[in-house]
Design a protein around this motif. Structure first.
Motif, mmCIF file in Angstrom:
data_model
loop_
_atom_site.group_PDB
_atom_site.id
_atom_site.type_symbol
_atom_site.label_atom_id
_atom_site.label_comp_id
_atom_site.label_asym_id
_atom_site.label_seq_id
_atom_site.Cartn_x
_atom_site.Cartn_y
_atom_site.Cartn_z
ATOM 1 N N VAL A 183 10.686 -49.733 -25.953
ATOM 2 C CA VAL A 183 9.791 -49.474 -27.040
ATOM 3 C C VAL A 183 8.368 -49.590 -26.929
ATOM 4 C CG1 VAL A 183 9.314 -49.640 -29.665
ATOM 5 C CG2 VAL A 183 11.526 -49.618 -28.764
ATOM 6 N N LEU A 184 7.908 -50.930 -26.058
ATOM 7 C CA LEU A 184 6.620 -50.934 -25.710
ATOM 8 C C LEU A 184 5.793 -50.307 -24.955
ATOM 9 C CD1 LEU A 184 6.930 -54.906 -25.780
ATOM 10 C CD2 LEU A 184 5.848 -53.695 -27.273
ATOM 11 N N GLY A 185 7.035 -49.836 -23.853
ATOM 12 C CA GLY A 185 6.370 -48.847 -22.884
ATOM 13 C C GLY A 185 6.213 -47.441 -23.519
ATOM 14 N N ALA A 186 6.921 -46.857 -24.376
ATOM 15 C CA ALA A 186 6.753 -45.753 -24.882
ATOM 16 C C ALA A 186 5.589 -45.692 -25.731
ATOM 17 C CB ALA A 186 8.116 -45.298 -25.827
ATOM 18 N N GLY A 196 -3.092 -53.257 -29.776
ATOM 19 C CA GLY A 196 -4.477 -53.835 -29.416
ATOM 20 C C GLY A 196 -4.722 -54.327 -27.883
ATOM 21 N N THR A 197 -3.954 -53.613 -27.099
ATOM 22 C CA THR A 197 -4.271 -53.818 -25.889
ATOM 23 C C THR A 197 -4.996 -52.718 -25.120
ATOM 24 O OG1 THR A 197 -2.246 -52.695 -25.000
ATOM 25 C CG2 THR A 197 -2.029 -55.384 -25.362
ATOM 26 N N VAL A 198 -5.630 -52.893 -23.980
ATOM 27 C CA VAL A 198 -6.326 -51.718 -23.204
ATOM 28 C C VAL A 198 -5.298 -50.800 -22.403
ATOM 29 C CG1 VAL A 198 -8.031 -51.332 -21.312
ATOM 30 C CG2 VAL A 198 -8.386 -53.500 -23.122
ATOM 31 N N THR A 199 -5.617 -49.699 -22.730
ATOM 32 C CA THR A 199 -4.548 -48.671 -22.369
ATOM 33 C C THR A 199 -4.824 -48.366 -20.721
ATOM 34 O OG1 THR A 199 -4.137 -47.656 -24.301
ATOM 35 C CG2 THR A 199 -3.286 -46.400 -22.548
ATOM 36 N N PRO A 200 -3.847 -48.672 -19.984
ATOM 37 C CA PRO A 200 -3.866 -48.402 -18.453
ATOM 38 C C PRO A 200 -4.532 -46.717 -18.282
ATOM 39 C CG PRO A 200 -1.923 -49.363 -18.822
ATOM 40 C CD PRO A 200 -2.515 -49.039 -20.190
ATOM 41 N N VAL A 280 -1.078 -69.050 -20.570
ATOM 42 C CA VAL A 280 -1.614 -67.515 -21.152
ATOM 43 C C VAL A 280 -1.140 -67.333 -22.434
ATOM 44 C CG1 VAL A 280 -1.057 -65.029 -20.646
ATOM 45 C CG2 VAL A 280 -1.258 -66.511 -18.601
ATOM 46 N N TRP A 281 0.100 -67.418 -22.789
ATOM 47 C CA TRP A 281 0.503 -67.123 -24.288
ATOM 48 C C TRP A 281 -0.102 -68.306 -25.042
ATOM 49 C CZ3 TRP A 281 3.788 -70.956 -26.065
ATOM 50 C CH2 TRP A 281 4.727 -71.672 -24.786
ATOM 51 N N ALA A 282 -0.264 -69.593 -24.719
ATOM 52 C CA ALA A 282 -0.604 -70.860 -25.508
ATOM 53 C C ALA A 282 -2.123 -70.546 -25.721
ATOM 54 C CB ALA A 282 -0.617 -71.870 -24.970
ATOM 55 N N GLY A 283 -3.096 -69.726 -24.868
ATOM 56 C CA GLY A 283 -4.347 -69.439 -24.927
ATOM 57 C C GLY A 283 -5.237 -70.367 -24.262
ATOM 58 N N LEU A 539 0.827 -60.437 -30.365
ATOM 59 C CA LEU A 539 1.591 -59.522 -29.610
ATOM 60 C C LEU A 539 1.153 -59.182 -27.989
ATOM 61 C CD1 LEU A 539 4.586 -58.832 -29.681
ATOM 62 C CD2 LEU A 539 3.856 -56.513 -30.531
ATOM 63 N N ASP A 540 -0.352 -59.411 -28.109
ATOM 64 C CA ASP A 540 -0.925 -58.830 -26.831
ATOM 65 C C ASP A 540 -0.649 -59.733 -25.773
ATOM 66 O OD1 ASP A 540 -2.396 -60.466 -28.581
ATOM 67 O OD2 ASP A 540 -4.191 -59.966 -27.557
ATOM 68 N N ARG A 541 -0.747 -61.316 -26.099
ATOM 69 C CA ARG A 541 -0.526 -62.375 -25.190
ATOM 70 C C ARG A 541 1.190 -62.401 -24.925
ATOM 71 N NH1 ARG A 541 -3.980 -65.650 -28.415
ATOM 72 N NH2 ARG A 541 -2.403 -67.370 -28.243
ATOM 73 N N LEU A 542 1.867 -62.068 -25.946
ATOM 74 C CA LEU A 542 3.189 -62.238 -25.865
ATOM 75 C C LEU A 542 4.052 -61.403 -25.005
ATOM 76 C CD1 LEU A 542 4.327 -63.344 -29.624
ATOM 77 C CD2 LEU A 542 4.166 -64.862 -27.708
ATOM 78 N N ALA A 543 3.758 -60.095 -24.959
ATOM 79 C CA ALA A 543 4.378 -59.094 -24.554
ATOM 80 C C ALA A 543 3.781 -58.199 -23.415
ATOM 81 C CB ALA A 543 4.912 -57.922 -25.793
#
Length: 576
Positions: A183-186, A196-200, A280-283, A539-543
């Motif tokens: 789902v995330l990849g699609a 909220g992430t930078v698209t490749p 990373v996910w803990a910032g 979610l940008d840091r989690l996934a």
């Protein structure tokens, strides 16, 4: 040393034509010079350096590299092996999760022992399919799932032979994390920027194969902006487990020990990435050696060794569901339902391949956006290359491709290499004439599924093979299997993978385009949003993850411009 590798497989040198790639931060300080008592050293002369010492390879280096692997690989593999699993289980009594109480709260017993850990395992479907083929007969992937559960969590499994009788509190199926990555990849490909992430850059290249990612980081940094930022199922599962348990139970991630059972040795490499740690996910501002989301990876072969080391024959383990099902629910009801669905999670369909089916899911998701769209497949130059188009009224509206195996991957990255500008006035860019007419189609792809292993993940390097002694013995085969036997074996593994039980999906009240390939996008997105809320992490840091170019200076001229001028002056007698 792992029995997977023999001493004959190791080299104690770096071949001259291959530069050993090591991240700068992992290079150890130079040891003090060693003096030989029998060596004569003239005044002012430095002792000769020992040039025959083995190169040191750390866990952040590639396991699959054939040019720079040394005997230090024995140490590297032993850090993630069946022996390490048993040693960790025997280190101290395990933490026990108790609850929920009347208020829905959970408690953790055993925290007073600083060495005690909470043990969790995740298992890939490719491993289950491979072991089902190794069992032979009518053993299904679901039967193997019960065998693994009984081995890792049952009273007659590895716990029975352990010092503290420790077992794994939960054994989860990575298929549930795979569905989330689909789902995330699609969304990444079709709904750019949704999370909220930078698209490749297009084309977006799959990045769930660590062998391919390592290859790209070392040798083709120009493709890194194209890599999908979605975590692999292994990595995503590790993050889900560590973040949710640490936040809901109030314990440190270091007290949670997660082992993943995978078909590939390079998954050990993925687990060691600094990008996949709690820092990373803990910032955390500083990036060091954080707590891994996946502490250890063992392969399908090592499952057999894990059983044998515990005095068990894996093939004799009960194939029926445990009489002692998980009594302790995961300490968040919604995530518990996600990790342990009432219906069995299913593998990707046959047309999606054995590597998770991300390409197929993206194609189906795009086709669902336009009524009347159909998916057209065009066979490539070999079975591991194919092109796909979503066609509407005879016109392609979306193009994608599949490239498996390094020989095919090399062709792909060459077609993606940008042309270098010419230094000559009016000159053509270098590389622009290198692409034959009609061969620049790769730049038109929106997505490319890339896997290092020909045939996909069921053919991973850590899988039990038809020429392994245990398989030959069980099949009463004396001679070495030929190419046809190898092909038939892989077909058996694939058959076990694709014949998994179908899961029923509740589609009541859902839009027609919401359920793709039996996966409800709204359910997955709702679960991921809940996960981010429970952990209070974006979610940008989690996934999602990131990549970096790995630069080597081995074999390169490190002489500065000033030193080069001095050397040149000395050669021509000019001096200073």
């Amino acid at each position: 040393m792992s029995a997977i590798l023999s001493a004959d497989d190791l080299n104690d040198f770096i071949s001259p034509g291959v530069a050993c790639i090591k991240p700068i931060e992992t290079i150890p300080a130079a040891p003090p010079p060693q003096y030989n008592e029998t060596e004569v050293i003239l005044d002012g002369q430095q002792p000769a350096a020992n040039t025959n010492e083995p190169a040191q390879i750390s866990l952040t280096d590639c396991l699959a590299c054939s040019g720079c692997v040394t005997s230090a690989e024995a140490v590297l593999v032993s850090l993630q092996s069946h022996a390490e699993v048993l040693a960790t289980l025997d280190a101290a009594p395990a933490l026990r999760v108790v609850g929920p109480d009347d208020n829905g709260r959970f408690d953790v017993h055993g925290l007073e022992n600083e060495n005690a850990k909470l043990f969790i395992a995740s298992v890939s479907p490719q491993t289950r399919a491979n072991l089902a083929a190794a069992c032979g007969g009518n053993v299904s992937e679901r039967d193997v799932a019960h065998m693994l559960d009984n081995l890792l969590r049952g009273s007659d499994g590895i716990a029975n032979a352990g010092k503290w009788k420790n077992d794994f509190t939960w054994v989860v199926d990575t298929n549930v994390a795979r569905e989330a990555t689909l789902v995330l990849g699609a969304d990444e490909v079709l709904a750019a920027g949704r999370h909220g992430t930078v698209t490749p850059s297009k084309p977006i290249l799959a990045a769930s194969c660590p062998g391919w990612v390592c290859y790209a980081e070392k040798t083709h940094p120009h493709v890194l902006p194209h890599l999908s930022k979605v975590k692999s199922p292994q990595a995503l599962m590790g993050t889900i487990l560590k973040t949710t348990l640490s936040r809901t139970l109030g314990i440190s991630p270091s007290r949670i020990w997660h082992v993943a059972v995978m078909p590939c040795f390079d998954k050990k490499l993925e687990a060691s990435r600094e990008e996949l740690t709690e820092e990373v996910w803990a910032g955390s501002e500083s990036r060091g050696r954080g707590v891994r989301d996946v502490d250890c990876v063992i392969t399908s072969k090592e499952i057999l060794m894990l059983a044998e080391s515990s005095g068990l024959n894996f093939f004799d383990i009960s194939k029926t569901a445990s009489l002692n099902p998980t009594s302790t629910p995961f300490p968040d009801p919604k995530i518990n339902k996600f990790l342990f669905p009432h219906q069995t999670s299913r593998n990707s369909p046959r047309e999606a391949g054995s590597s998770g089916g991300l390409l197929n899911h993206i194609l189906q998701s795009r086709a669902a956006q336009t009524p009347g769209a159909e998916i057209v497949t065009t066979r490539g130059r070999n079975v591991d290359v194919a092109e796909y188009s979503v066609v509407v009224n005879g016109e392609p509206v979306f193009k994608a491709a599949r490239y498996y195996g390094f020989r095919n991957i090399q062709n792909l990255v060459r077609r993606l290499r940008p042309a270098r500008p010419s230094r000559m006035p009016g000159g053509k860019p270098f590389g622009s004439a290198r692409k034959p007419a009609g061969k620049a189609a790769s730049l038109e792809y929106s997505y490319v599924e890339v896997m290092a292993c020909p045939g996909g993940c069921t053919n991973g390097g850590g899988q039990v093979k038809v020429d392994d002694p245990i398989v030959m013995e069980r099949r009463n085969v004396s001679g070495k299997p030929g190419p046809q036997e190898l092909k038939e074996w892989l077909a058996e593994v694939d058959e076990a993978y694709f014949s998994g039980e179908d899961a029923e999906v509740d589609i009541a009240g859902k839009d027609a385009g919401d359920v793709i390939g039996g996966i409800s996008h709204s359910y997955i997105n709702d679960t991921l949003a809940h996960w981010a809320q429970v952990t209070d992490i974006g979610l940008d840091r989690l996934a999602f993850t990131s990549y970096r170019e790995v630069i080597s200076d081995v074999g390169k001229d490190k002489t500065t411009d000033t030193e080069r001028v001095v050397q040149l002056a000395g050669k021509i007698g000019g001096g200073w």
